[in-house]
Design a protein around this motif. Structure first.
Motif, short mmCIF file in Angstrom:
data_model
loop_
_atom_site.label_atom_id
_atom_site.label_comp_id
_atom_site.label_asym_id
_atom_site.label_seq_id
_atom_site.Cartn_x
_atom_site.Cartn_y
_atom_site.Cartn_z
N GLU A 65 61.04 42.60 34.93
CA GLU A 65 60.71 44.02 34.72
C GLU A 65 60.60 44.36 33.25
OE1 GLU A 65 63.21 46.71 36.88
OE2 GLU A 65 63.09 45.50 38.70
N ALA A 66 61.28 43.59 32.42
CA ALA A 66 61.23 43.83 30.97
C ALA A 66 61.21 42.48 30.25
CB ALA A 66 62.43 44.64 30.53
N ALA A 67 60.27 42.34 29.36
CA ALA A 67 60.17 41.15 28.51
C ALA A 67 59.25 41.51 27.35
CB ALA A 67 59.60 39.98 29.31
N PRO A 68 59.47 40.92 26.18
CA PRO A 68 58.64 41.27 25.03
C PRO A 68 57.15 40.96 25.24
CG PRO A 68 60.43 39.76 24.38
CD PRO A 68 60.51 39.97 25.86
N GLN A 111 50.46 41.54 31.44
CA GLN A 111 49.91 42.39 32.49
C GLN A 111 48.50 42.87 32.15
OE1 GLN A 111 53.20 45.19 32.77
NE2 GLN A 111 53.72 44.36 34.78
N HIS A 112 48.29 43.18 30.88
CA HIS A 112 46.96 43.62 30.47
C HIS A 112 45.94 42.50 30.67
CE1 HIS A 112 43.75 45.58 28.28
NE2 HIS A 112 43.62 44.47 27.56
N GLU A 113 46.29 41.30 30.21
CA GLU A 113 45.37 40.18 30.35
C GLU A 113 45.05 39.88 31.81
OE1 GLU A 113 45.43 35.48 29.34
OE2 GLU A 113 46.05 36.81 27.72
N MET A 114 46.08 39.94 32.65
CA MET A 114 45.87 39.69 34.08
C MET A 114 45.01 40.77 34.72
SD MET A 114 47.40 36.81 34.93
CE MET A 114 47.77 36.82 36.67
N SER A 115 45.21 42.01 34.33
CA SER A 115 44.51 43.11 34.98
C SER A 115 43.05 43.28 34.55
CB SER A 115 45.27 44.43 34.79
OG SER A 115 45.30 44.79 33.42
N PHE A 126 41.11 40.66 33.55
CA PHE A 126 40.37 39.41 33.79
C PHE A 126 39.34 39.61 34.89
CE2 PHE A 126 39.88 35.35 36.04
CZ PHE A 126 39.50 34.54 34.98
N PRO A 127 38.14 39.14 34.76
CA PRO A 127 37.58 38.24 33.77
C PRO A 127 36.86 38.93 32.62
CG PRO A 127 36.05 38.40 35.57
CD PRO A 127 37.23 39.31 35.91
N ASN A 128 37.05 40.23 32.48
CA ASN A 128 36.31 40.98 31.47
C ASN A 128 37.06 41.15 30.16
OD1 ASN A 128 34.10 41.40 33.25
ND2 ASN A 128 35.33 42.96 34.28
N GLY A 129 38.24 40.58 30.06
CA GLY A 129 39.03 40.72 28.85
C GLY A 129 38.64 39.73 27.77
N LYS A 130 39.18 39.98 26.59
CA LYS A 130 38.91 39.12 25.44
C LYS A 130 39.65 37.79 25.57
CE LYS A 130 38.97 39.38 20.40
NZ LYS A 130 39.34 40.19 19.25
N GLN A 131 40.84 37.82 26.15
CA GLN A 131 41.68 36.62 26.28
C GLN A 131 41.83 36.26 27.76
OE1 GLN A 131 42.81 35.08 23.51
NE2 GLN A 131 41.90 36.68 22.26
N ASP A 132 42.01 34.95 28.03
CA ASP A 132 42.27 34.54 29.41
C ASP A 132 43.20 33.33 29.50
OD1 ASP A 132 40.67 32.39 28.70
OD2 ASP A 132 39.06 32.87 30.08
N THR A 167 48.65 30.69 34.36
CA THR A 167 49.30 31.21 35.56
C THR A 167 48.66 30.60 36.81
OG1 THR A 167 49.88 33.30 34.49
CG2 THR A 167 49.82 33.30 36.89
N ALA A 168 47.34 30.59 36.86
CA ALA A 168 46.64 30.02 38.02
C ALA A 168 46.94 28.53 38.16
CB ALA A 168 45.14 30.25 37.89
#
Length: 98
Positions: free
Chosen positions: A53-56, A62-66, A68-74, A80-81
């Protein structure tokens, strides 16, 4: 230790093995990143993946996962996959749990 056996990962696997690190498991992707993550969607949606629930690193993850695939980073999406796919292979199950 799970390392994708492509590009720089291949060289890293070879270096680690030469240095005596034999717990390295090479991961051979068999399809595109989008399909690899899609194959893990049911596991994630059914609550088999626990995220703190909390981590640096949580907001960035969460941003990268949400986006994807349109984000800058993957990179985190891809790792994870790969990690979630790892137990499917009996020869790599030991390395995946390490």
């Amino acid at each position: 230790m799970l390392i994708e056996d492509k590009a720089s990962g291949t060289h890293l696997i070879q270096e680690l093995m030469a240095d005596g690190c034999h717990s390295v498991t090479s991961y051979q992707p068999d399809c595109e990143k989008i399909m690899r993550l899609h194959a893990q969607t049911a596991m994630i949606e059914n609550g088999f993946v626990n995220i703190p629930e909390a981590a640096p690193w949580l907001a960035e993850y969460q941003h990268e996962m949400s986006v994807f695939p349109n984000g800058k980073q993957d990179d985190q999406v891809d790792s994870t996959a790969q990690f979630l796919d790892c137990p499917r292979s009996p020869s790599s199950a030991r390395a995946c749990s390490s």
